[in-house]
Structures are given as structure tokens and as C-alpha cells.
Scaffold this active site. Structure first.
Site, PDB file in Angstrom:
ATOM      1  N   TYR A 135      57.579  61.448  59.922  1.00 33.74           N
ATOM      2  CA  TYR A 135      57.351  60.746  61.195  1.00 33.74           C
ATOM      3  C   TYR A 135      55.981  61.135  61.721  1.00 33.74           C
ATOM      4  CZ  TYR A 135      58.003  59.215  66.029  1.00 33.74           C
ATOM      5  OH  TYR A 135      57.861  58.606  67.244  1.00 33.74           O
ATOM      6  N   ASP A 230      49.351  65.838  58.926  1.00 38.11           N
ATOM      7  CA  ASP A 230      49.821  65.686  60.304  1.00 38.11           C
ATOM      8  C   ASP A 230      50.375  67.039  60.738  1.00 38.11           C
ATOM      9  OD1 ASP A 230      51.267  65.322  62.583  1.00 38.11           O
ATOM     10  OD2 ASP A 230      52.118  63.387  61.988  1.00 38.11           O
ATOM     11  N   LYS A 258      50.835  68.426  70.633  1.00 33.41           N
ATOM     12  CA  LYS A 258      51.813  69.405  71.136  1.00 33.41           C
ATOM     13  C   LYS A 258      51.160  70.702  71.644  1.00 33.41           C
ATOM     14  CE  LYS A 258      55.636  67.415  68.497  1.00 33.41           C
ATOM     15  NZ  LYS A 258      56.641  66.793  69.328  1.00 33.41           N
TER      16      LYS A 258
HETATM   17  N1  HOZ Z   1      59.490  62.532  68.378  1.00 31.70           N
HETATM   18  C1  HOZ Z   1      59.725  63.759  69.087  1.00 31.70           C
HETATM   19  C2  HOZ Z   1      60.447  64.741  68.235  1.00 31.70           C
HETATM   20  N2  HOZ Z   1      60.018  64.882  66.905  1.00 31.70           N
HETATM   21  C3  HOZ Z   1      60.541  63.521  70.313  1.00 31.70           C
HETATM   22  C4  HOZ Z   1      59.718  63.421  71.510  1.00 31.70           C
HETATM   23  C5  HOZ Z   1      60.530  63.374  72.802  1.00 31.70           C
HETATM   24  O1  HOZ Z   1      61.555  62.713  72.853  1.00 31.70           O
HETATM   25  O2  HOZ Z   1      60.132  64.000  73.774  1.00 31.70           O
END
Ligand code: HOZ
Length: 416
Positions: A135, A230, A258
Site C-alpha cells: 500500500y 516507500d 509519518k
Molecule cells: N493507511 C493507514 C494505515 N496503514 C491508515 C491511516 C488512518 O486511517 O489514519
């Protein structure tokens, strides 16, 4: 939740938060401090979501909050260069040999989307290779066979992604170099890049097997294609710098997010000078953003990276995370419930799976319902895990040995 659902799709601003993967309604968080969060009803939890990764120092670290407050007091956005951007850019470039130039954006999605566009601009090729269950945010070309919320909701291929967008996205299997070779054999001059999380984090934590990342480096170099790591999750998480230091494999481009925003919205992509010089205004690859390099986010990120250089911090994270993983493994063994803990440093996933979990096929064989039941029992015991069997949980510098032991005790009770 009723009010949230009235005004926000599904009541959430990101689907992984909806608890669709574990059932029930999400708790609403009122505040956090250190290793703890409190919900709107005043219940206290030991938090292993850590905002899905950024809060490596724990919630509301006083020094980070002071940096944010000071920056905000000077003005929250100018849409013009600030010295704060130089400071964080230097820190990032200094900590990654692979990064000469870095461009800040506002999210990991933007970082991956821009890195992809840059790879295409640099190579003048259209196709990309990504991994099933990988992802990289929700850009169209990357929402094919995607992990994280998309996977947990059973829609790894999003509606609205047109066939013409998806046709240039080739899917390979993580930890399977033959599946990558096969794409290059079929399209030797057409693949712009391979994009990979060096440690998969969005189908749950799946470490690279020995030789896998080296193989990606070799194959992409052989075909004059770019390798994009990534590191939105792994950057400054598995050590100061990223997974590329841990495994000693150098990508052409790196995506970050992040942790480098210290809890504020941020993303970044960077790489070798000759590639990054294709980015506008130096080159023809356009990418822009009103809030890119936002001064409050830069201040939070700079302070966070400075604090992460505290001697021994990553060793402590490692020993606390190991203590947690071993304790949980023992509690599950005692209860005779099959568990596979995949862990690299302070990121780990509890796979309800009796066997090794090395890629998509073994990930998807895990017991989702079993995880869902465990998630809710842990919540009752005051422990907040990621609400999905296919996400990473994180240990922060604020978690104490007492927190870890309380979590293991909670698991033993939850499994009774
Ligand atoms: N895609 C994020 C976790 N891999 C989630 C982000 C969120 O919902 O804050």
C-alpha cells in the site's frame, strides 16, 4: 458515531479507522499522553496504534508540543520558503545517503504519487511494478491489489480507478523475485520503476527475506528502471534513517512521511540529484502544494528527529518490542492459540496463523475473525491495538516495561 455518520462517509476520514475489519463502532479519542490514549467516555488505553506510526516518541511529547506551539505562534502557513524547511531537508538528506535532494509534500500518498510521476518522467517509461498487498497511499495507479484499509475492506482494487490507469500497474509478489523478473522479461524497456515497502507494513508486517531487496536492486539496475523504497512507515522507525540502512540496499528514490512530521501532516520524496533535478522548477515534472513544507509540520518533524538521536533510544525500542513480542507469543502458546509475530524493531503484527507469514498468500490465510475477537477483548482490558489484522502495531519510546508487562497480562486474560 451517529453524528459522525450523518456528516462523514462511514463516520470516518480514513477507512482503516472504521473498525469494519474487526466489527463494532470505533472509540473516539479525546486525548493522548505518552503511551496512553483516553476515549471520549474517559476510558484509558495503552496505545499501540500510535497514529499508525508517527508517534514514535509517544503522544504529546512536551518538547514537540512546545516546538509546534512556537511555530504556530509565528504563523501557520505562508506559501513561501521558510528556514524551517531547510533545517528538516538537511536532516533528512544527512540521514539518507540515497537522498541528495528532498521535496516536502503533505502526506505519504502525495509522496508516493509524486515519486511515481518522477520515475516515469526520468525514464520516459509508463509501466510500474508494485506488490500485491503493498500500500502506497491512494493515488489511482497504486490502488491496485493494495493493502491496508483497502485490503481489510475487501476492495484492494478501488472503484473509480479506470482501466487505463490500472493497465500500466503490474503486480508482483513480495519476497518472490521470479514474479518481478517475469514482468521485466515481458516488458524489458517499458517499466519505469519498482515501488516497494522494504519491510511490508500494510499487509501486516512482512520482513524482506534475505536477498529479496538486493534482488530488486539488481533487476531494476539491469533493466535501467528505478527502485523506489516507500519508507513512509519504516523511515526513522526501524532505526535512525530507514530500512535501507538496515538491509544496506540503496534505492533511487525514497518516500517518507509519518515520523518526519512528528504527528503533523507531512510527506516527502527524495533521491539522487540527477533524478530530483527533473522536478519543477528545475525540470519538467510538475508537482506543487499550498501547504507543502508547512512551518508547523516542519517544526514538529525537526524536533522529533532531533529527539530520535538520543543515544540508546533505538536499542530501548528494540528491547521493549522484543519483550512484548516474546510475552505475547508465550501467552498465546499457553492458551494454545496459533500466533505468528512478525517484527522488525518496534513495528510488528500479530498474525493469527500457525505458519510462517512471508507474503500475500500466507498473510491472507490468517484468521481474521480470531483477530477481531482478540482485538475487542484487549480493548476491554485497556489495550488499543490496530483495528485490523493486516496493519502494523507500534511500540513508542514512551511505552514502559510496565506497559509491556500489563499488555502481556491483558493478552493472557483476553485469551482465557
Ligand atoms: N493507511 C493507514 C494505515 N496503514 C491508515 C491511516 C488512518 O486511517 O489514519
Amino acid at each position: 458515531m451517529a453524528t459522525a455518520k450523518q456528516y462523514i462517509p462511514g463516520g470516518v476520514n480514513s477507512p482503516a479507522r472504521s473498525w469494519a475489519a474487526v466489527g463494532g463502532d470505533p472509540i473516539f479519542i479525546a486525548k493522548g499522553a505518552g503511551s496512553r490514549v483516553w476515549d471520549a467516555d474517559g476510558n484509558e488505553y495503552i496505545d499501540y496504534v500510535c497514529s499508525w506510526g508517527p508517534m514514535i516518541l509517544g503522544h504529546a511529547h512536551p518538547d514537540v508540543i512546545a516546538a509546534v506551539q512556537a511555530a504556530a505562534a509565528r504563523g501557520t502557513s505562508f506559501g513561501a520558503p521558510t528556514e524551517a524547511e531547510n533545517e528538516l531537508a538537511k536532516m533528512v538528506s544527512d540521514s539518507f545517503d540515497s537522498v541528495d535532494l528532498v521535496r516536502f509534500v503533505s502526506s505519504g500518498t502525495e509522496a508516493a504519487m509524486s515519486a511515481l510521476r518522477l520515475a516515469r518522467a526520468f525514464t520516459d517509461r509508463d509501466k510500474i511494478v508494485k506488490f500485491q498487498g503493498g500500500y502506497h497511499g491512494h493515488a489511482d495507479a497504486l490502488l491496485v491489489a493494495a493493502g491496508s484499509g483497502a485490503m481489510a475492506h475487501g476492495v484492494p482494487d478501488s472503484a473509480g480507478v479506470t482501466a487505463s490507469f490500472a493497465k500500466d500497474t503490474l503486480i508482483a509478489q513480495f519476497n518472490d523475485l521470479d514474479s518481478v523478473e517475469a514482468h521485466f522479461a515481458a516488458y524489458p524497456d517499458q517499466i519505469a520503476c519498482v515501488i516497494a515497502e522494504p519491510i511490508a507494513g500494510n499487509m501486516g508486517v512482512v520482513p524482506p527475506q534475505p536477498g529479496f531487496l538486493e534482488g530488486l536492486r539488481e533487476i531494476t539496475s539491469r533493466y535501467r528502471s528505478l527502485l523506489i523504497f516507500d519508507e513512509v512507515i519504516t523511515g526513522y522507525r526501524v532505526r535512525y534513517g530507514g530500512a535501507q540502512h538496515l538491509y544496506q540496499v540503496t534505492p533511487d528514490l525514497t518516500c517518507l512521511g509519518k515520523i518526519i512530521g512528528g504527528g503533523m501532516p507531512v510527506g516527502a520524496y527524495g533521491g539522487r540529484r540527477e533524478i530530483m533535478e527533473k522536478v519543477s522548477p528545475l525540470g519538467p515534472m510538475y508537482q506543487a502544494g499550498t501547504l507543502s513544507g508547512n512551518p508547523v509540520a516542519m517544526a514538529a518533524g525537526t524536533k522529533t528527529l532531533a529527539l530520535l538521536q538520543t543515544p540508546g533510544l533505538y536499542d530501548e525500542l528494540e528491547s521493549k518490542a522484543a519483550r512484548l513480542a516474546e510475552g505475547l507469543q508465550d501467552a498465546f502458546a499457553e492458551a494454545e492459540v496459533p500466533l505468528r509475530v512478525n517484527r522488525v524493531g518496534s513495528m510488528m503484527t500479530l498474525f493469527f496463523n500457525p505458519g510462517e507469514v512471508t507474503g500475500w498468500p500466507s498473510v491472507s490465510a490468517s484468521d481474521r475473525e480470531g483477530f477481531g475477537r482478540f482485538f475487542h477483548r484487549m480493548l476491554d482490558e485497556g489495550v488499543y491495538l490496530p483495528p485490523s489484522p493486516f496493519e502494523a502495531m507500534f511500540v513508542s519510546a514512551a511505552h514502559t516495561d510496565a506497559d509491556i508487562d500489563a499488555t502481556v497480562d491483558a493478552a493472557a486474560k483476553a485469551l482465557r
